[in-house]
Design a protein around this motif. Structure first.
Motif, mmCIF file in Angstrom:
data_model
loop_
_atom_site.group_PDB
_atom_site.id
_atom_site.type_symbol
_atom_site.label_atom_id
_atom_site.label_comp_id
_atom_site.label_asym_id
_atom_site.label_seq_id
_atom_site.Cartn_x
_atom_site.Cartn_y
_atom_site.Cartn_z
ATOM 1 N N GLY A 1 7.604 5.501 13.486
ATOM 2 C CA GLY A 1 6.897 6.764 13.642
ATOM 3 C C GLY A 1 7.857 7.921 13.861
ATOM 4 O O GLY A 1 7.657 9.021 13.329
ATOM 5 N N HIS A 2 8.900 7.691 14.644
ATOM 6 C CA HIS A 2 9.937 8.702 14.865
ATOM 7 C C HIS A 2 10.644 9.024 13.551
ATOM 8 O O HIS A 2 10.875 10.194 13.207
ATOM 9 N N LEU A 3 10.984 7.970 12.789
ATOM 10 C CA LEU A 3 11.647 8.175 11.503
ATOM 11 C C LEU A 3 10.763 8.998 10.573
ATOM 12 O O LEU A 3 11.254 9.899 9.873
ATOM 13 N N LEU A 4 9.459 8.719 10.562
ATOM 14 C CA LEU A 4 8.561 9.495 9.711
ATOM 15 C C LEU A 4 8.595 10.973 10.077
ATOM 16 O O LEU A 4 8.661 11.845 9.186
ATOM 17 N N LEU A 5 8.572 11.295 11.358
ATOM 18 C CA LEU A 5 8.641 12.697 11.762
ATOM 19 C C LEU A 5 9.956 13.341 11.330
ATOM 20 O O LEU A 5 9.970 14.486 10.848
ATOM 21 N N HIS B 1 -12.470 6.917 14.544
ATOM 22 C CA HIS B 1 -12.871 7.955 13.594
ATOM 23 C C HIS B 1 -11.921 9.152 13.572
ATOM 24 O O HIS B 1 -12.325 10.268 13.222
ATOM 25 N N GLY B 2 -10.666 8.904 13.943
ATOM 26 C CA GLY B 2 -9.644 9.913 13.716
ATOM 27 C C GLY B 2 -9.266 9.924 12.246
ATOM 28 O O GLY B 2 -9.887 9.249 11.419
ATOM 29 N N HIS B 3 -8.213 10.670 11.908
ATOM 30 C CA HIS B 3 -7.836 10.748 10.494
ATOM 31 C C HIS B 3 -6.326 10.831 10.334
ATOM 32 O O HIS B 3 -5.605 11.244 11.254
ATOM 33 N N VAL B 4 -5.866 10.423 9.164
ATOM 34 C CA VAL B 4 -4.449 10.490 8.826
ATOM 35 C C VAL B 4 -4.107 11.905 8.394
ATOM 36 O O VAL B 4 -4.781 12.493 7.533
ATOM 37 N N VAL B 5 -3.054 12.447 8.982
ATOM 38 C CA VAL B 5 -2.567 13.779 8.614
ATOM 39 C C VAL B 5 -1.506 13.662 7.526
ATOM 40 O O VAL B 5 -1.498 14.419 6.550
ATOM 41 N N ALA B 6 -0.591 12.712 7.686
ATOM 42 C CA ALA B 6 0.472 12.479 6.700
ATOM 43 C C ALA B 6 0.949 11.052 6.891
ATOM 44 O O ALA B 6 0.937 10.531 8.012
ATOM 45 N N ASP B 7 1.356 10.420 5.792
ATOM 46 C CA ASP B 7 1.889 9.066 5.928
ATOM 47 C C ASP B 7 3.277 8.988 5.301
ATOM 48 O O ASP B 7 3.828 9.994 4.850
ATOM 49 N N ALA B 8 3.837 7.768 5.298
ATOM 50 C CA ALA B 8 5.239 7.587 4.919
ATOM 51 C C ALA B 8 5.443 7.320 3.438
ATOM 52 O O ALA B 8 6.576 7.091 3.008
ATOM 53 N N ALA B 9 4.380 7.331 2.655
ATOM 54 C CA ALA B 9 4.510 7.027 1.229
ATOM 55 C C ALA B 9 5.495 7.973 0.559
ATOM 56 O O ALA B 9 5.371 9.195 0.646
ATOM 57 N N GLY B 10 6.519 7.391 -0.074
ATOM 58 C CA GLY B 10 7.506 8.170 -0.805
ATOM 59 C C GLY B 10 8.583 8.806 0.045
ATOM 60 O O GLY B 10 9.499 9.447 -0.494
ATOM 61 N N GLY C 1 0.802 -1.218 0.000
ATOM 62 C CA GLY C 1 0.000 0.000 0.000
ATOM 63 C C GLY C 1 0.839 1.274 0.000
ATOM 64 O O GLY C 1 0.344 2.340 0.360
ATOM 65 N N GLY C 2 2.125 1.166 -0.397
ATOM 66 C CA GLY C 2 2.919 2.372 -0.594
ATOM 67 C C GLY C 2 3.305 3.124 0.649
ATOM 68 O O GLY C 2 3.558 4.323 0.600
ATOM 69 N N GLY C 3 3.337 2.471 1.784
ATOM 70 C CA GLY C 3 3.808 3.135 2.996
ATOM 71 C C GLY C 3 2.724 3.740 3.853
ATOM 72 O O GLY C 3 3.005 4.506 4.778
ATOM 73 N N HIS C 4 1.466 3.399 3.584
ATOM 74 C CA HIS C 4 0.368 3.985 4.362
ATOM 75 C C HIS C 4 0.243 3.385 5.756
ATOM 76 O O HIS C 4 -0.518 3.897 6.578
ATOM 77 N N ALA C 5 0.990 2.303 6.035
ATOM 78 C CA ALA C 5 0.888 1.659 7.344
ATOM 79 C C ALA C 5 1.649 2.406 8.431
ATOM 80 O O ALA C 5 1.546 2.060 9.603
ATOM 81 N N THR C 6 2.416 3.421 8.058
ATOM 82 C CA THR C 6 3.061 4.315 9.019
ATOM 83 C C THR C 6 2.521 5.711 8.765
ATOM 84 O O THR C 6 2.583 6.198 7.632
ATOM 85 N N ALA C 7 1.978 6.348 9.797
ATOM 86 C CA ALA C 7 1.298 7.620 9.561
ATOM 87 C C ALA C 7 1.217 8.451 10.827
ATOM 88 O O ALA C 7 1.280 7.933 11.946
ATOM 89 N N VAL C 8 1.070 9.755 10.627
ATOM 90 C CA VAL C 8 0.721 10.666 11.716
ATOM 91 C C VAL C 8 -0.799 10.777 11.729
ATOM 92 O O VAL C 8 -1.413 11.102 10.708
ATOM 93 N N VAL C 9 -1.393 10.461 12.870
ATOM 94 C CA VAL C 9 -2.855 10.507 12.978
ATOM 95 C C VAL C 9 -3.270 11.571 13.990
ATOM 96 O O VAL C 9 -2.543 11.869 14.945
ATOM 97 N N ALA C 10 -4.426 12.151 13.742
ATOM 98 C CA ALA C 10 -5.025 13.131 14.651
ATOM 99 C C ALA C 10 -6.382 12.605 15.088
ATOM 100 O O ALA C 10 -7.026 11.839 14.364
#
Length: 303
Positions: A125-129, A180-189, A91-100
């Motif tokens: 998650g730290h690496l993504l940030l 019912h939170g949402h993804v703000v940004a994910d690790a894709a790319g 899924g292109g890196g969507h399994a790691t994400a910043v969620v709100a």
């Protein structure tokens, strides 16, 4: 039958396998990969890769699965562990994400500037940030990173003590599908998003045949999971207590078959290691190639 004719195991042989939130055990048992085992598997569950890798480093478990960033963090700190197989992202890196959380007005990476974000030190998650900050997706001022284990991070997000949570599956689905939170940004790319099957140096030396058999079974279990995501999700929900909609989301994101580590994987992971070194998470100058040990799976080539 997964065993080669030359594999001989004694009844007292045992592999101690570390799992994260029961995900590997669920697909292993649901697929029937545990049938006709000539050795025992003792599963030990962890909520995140950091304590799992600490247990590996202490010799308390033989093998387990971990994301690339926490693995290299542990390896760079001198823990006697090696990555054996890579589990590529689906899924292109969507399994790691910043969620709100539900109701949050934060909807873009730029809005994370100056905010309080929970994650695990050295985690994916730290690496993504770090990547979001390094690429400018999160502009100055940098967010305040609050290092917490998943249960603490979830509690902090639920009570408003942090604004967002940089995490991984199943926690991404737990927050988005479950609350019912949402993804703000994910690790894709932004990063390789690989996971690794990791083993201790001692296990690789003393239990190599058992590990080879186990990894062969794991690989075939993942192939089964890709073909039967609904059945995997049902077993995952039963074994872990995850809500069914969360388990279904996890099954769609995570079922990817382990493959041998290639030069392309090593090249891609140099970005991970360099990012960790720039952040002071890794001080070792060992080449990335020394982090790997290739184990041939018993029962023929990997799918």
């Amino acid at each position: 039958m997964f065993l080669s004719s030359g594999f001989a195991a004694r009844a007292q042989d045992e592999l101690v396998v570390a799992d994260q939130k029961g995900q590997q055990k669920a697909v292993f048992e649901a697929s029937g990969a545990n049938r006709d085992l000539p050795y025992r598997i003792r599963w030990v569950e962890f909520e995140a890769a950091a304590p799992l890798l600490q247990a590996l480093g202490a010799g308390a478990v033989d093998t387990g699965i971990a994301g690339d960033s926490p693995f290299f963090f542990a390896w760079g700190a001198g823990l006697p562990v090696k990555a054996v197989y890579v589990v590529p992202p689906r899924g292109g890196g969507h399994a790691t994400a910043v969620v709100a959380p539900s109701g949050s007005a934060i909807t873009s990476a730029a809005q994370l500037s100056g905010k309080r974000i929970a994650t695990g030190r050295g985690s994916v998650g730290h690496l993504l940030l770090l990547r979001l900050i390094g690429t400018g997706a999160i502009p100055a001022p940098a967010p305040r990173i609050v290092f917490l284990q998943p249960a603490q991070a979830k509690a902090a997000l639920d009570t408003g003590r942090v604004d967002a949570w940089s995490t991984w599956e199943p926690y991404v689905s737990l927050e988005t599908a479950g609350r019912h939170g949402h993804v703000v940004a994910d690790a894709a790319g932004l990063m390789p998003n690989n996971s690794f099957l990791v083993a201790t140096v001692t296990a690789l030396r003393d239990r190599r045949a058992l590990l080879a058999d186990f990894y062969g079974r794991v690989s075939r279990a993942y192939v089964w999971g890709r073909a039967h995501p609904e059945e995997y999700a049902r077993i995952l929900a039963q074994q872990t207590g995850l809500p069914e909609e969360v388990a279904s989301s996890v099954a769609r994101q995570l079922i990817a078959s382990p493959v041998p580590v290639s030069e392309a994987v090593e090249d891609a992971e140099r970005t991970t290691v360099e990012t960790c070194r720039e952040a002071g998470l890794i001080t070792s100058s060992m080449p990335v190639s020394q982090a790997f040990d290739r184990v041939e799976a018993v029962g023929g080539p990997l799918p």
